[in-house]
Design an enzyme around this catalytic site. Structure first.
Site, mmCIF file in Angstrom:
data_model
loop_
_atom_site.group_PDB
_atom_site.id
_atom_site.type_symbol
_atom_site.label_atom_id
_atom_site.label_comp_id
_atom_site.label_asym_id
_atom_site.label_seq_id
_atom_site.Cartn_x
_atom_site.Cartn_y
_atom_site.Cartn_z
ATOM 1 N N TYR A 2 0.836 -1.196 0.000
ATOM 2 C CA TYR A 2 0.000 0.000 0.000
ATOM 3 C C TYR A 2 0.874 1.250 0.000
ATOM 4 O O TYR A 2 1.642 1.488 0.932
ATOM 5 C CB TYR A 2 -0.928 0.015 1.207
ATOM 6 N N VAL A 36 -18.712 2.656 -6.704
ATOM 7 C CA VAL A 36 -19.566 2.296 -5.574
ATOM 8 C C VAL A 36 -21.013 2.182 -6.051
ATOM 9 O O VAL A 36 -21.426 2.864 -6.989
ATOM 10 C CB VAL A 36 -19.462 3.343 -4.445
#
Length: 305
Positions: free
Chosen positions: A52, A225
């Site tokens: 990450y 989303v």
């Protein structure tokens, strides 16, 4: 925040995990505020990975939380390893190096949980077992698990690995729920009947492995989303209707839908927005009815046989 046991371990964890993949998008003061808010809400389980931000997310988190011995005792740290540029690597050397790198960046002596990030086609279970034994004996890792693995891949690891695998991080949301929908369509000739994961949901329940759903608000593979999305009008109408009943917003209901499943899942939320973080955590206090759970499931386009 309601808590649960992680897998077969005695580790008591909040039912919502705070994913830190995007913490490098925040300014220093924003990151500090975000992690402090999580702590105030009882969301003290933080999910990381060595990739990450190229490792920067772990460093930023450690700085934002002002890591010290007192803080370390109050939080639960999980990180993942095994993904390298254009390849996956579960070799003993890589696992050990990755953990040392995460510990250095996180300013800590140990991880509460280490997950193997994505299946390595060249995995040698004996090497994984050696790495896990070294990490456990040295105190660098206390619990172990996997991510994105099917039952036979886990069984292959268990051939040599003696430590319990307490978690499996898997993509799961209301709109990405094949692991649930194929269970309704056994022996049927339709798309929903296709078993793409080897019955991983049932396997994890049978073996007391905690499923950690990632991307709980996404549809497709990071396509966007579903909340407030015009592509899902019926789903959003139903979620909004139920949200109004419980006097919360749609974010809360989307997480509550996952928490209602008897597999006792621990969703990994990836938001870096303090308001949405609070909304996610509110799901801990809501238990949808059976009727509401199925209404949401059907509204997402899932057809019951």
């Amino acid at each position: 925040m309601r808590t649960m046991k992680l897998g077969t371990s005695t580790l008591e964890v909040p039912v919502v995990s705070v994913g830190c993949m995007r913490i490098n998008s925040l300014e220093k003061t924003e990151a500090e505020r975000f992690v402090q808010t999580a702590l105030d809400l009882g969301a003290n389980f933080f999910d990381h990975a060595d990739i990450y931000g190229g490792g920067s997310c772990e460093e930023i988190f450690a700085e934002a939380i002002h890591m010290n011995d007192d803080i370390r005792e109050k939080i639960i740290l999980q990180s993942k390893c095994g993904i390298r540029k254009r390849m996956f690597d579960f070799s003993k050397e890589h696992i050990l190096e990755s953990v040392d790198g995460s510990l250095k960046r996180l300013h800590t002596d140990y991880l509460d949980v280490l997950l193997l990030h994505r299946p390595d086609a060249l995995v040698e279970p004996e090497e994984v077992a050696e790495a896990f034994d070294i990490l456990e004996r040295s105190g660098k890792v206390r619990h172990f698990g996997v991510s994105n693995q099917n039952p036979m891949q886990i069984e292959l690891l268990k051939k040599s690995v003696k430590q319990p695998l307490v978690a499996n991080q898997l993509q799961l949301s209301i709109t990405n729920a094949n692991m649930i929908s194929n269970g309704f369509n056994v022996n049927m000739e339709n798309e929903a009947a296709v078993n793409r994961d080897g019955s991983i949901l049932d396997y994890c329940r049978l073996n007391d492995i905690t499923i950690q759903p990632w991307s709980p608000f996404q549809y497709g593979f990071f396509e966007g989303v579903f909340l407030g999305n015009e592509k899902f009008p019926e789903l959003n109408q139903k979620i909004d209707e139920i949200a109004e009943k419980y006097q919360v917003n749609n974010t809360t209901i989307a997480i509550a839908w996952l928490l209602r499943h008897p597999a006792h899942m621990q969703p990994v939320i990836g938001t870096m927005n303090v308001g949405r973080l609070k909304d996610c955590c509110k799901a801990s206090d809501i238990s949808l009815t059976r009727e509401e759970w199925y209404e949401i499931f059907r509204a997402a386009g899932n057809v019951l046989p």
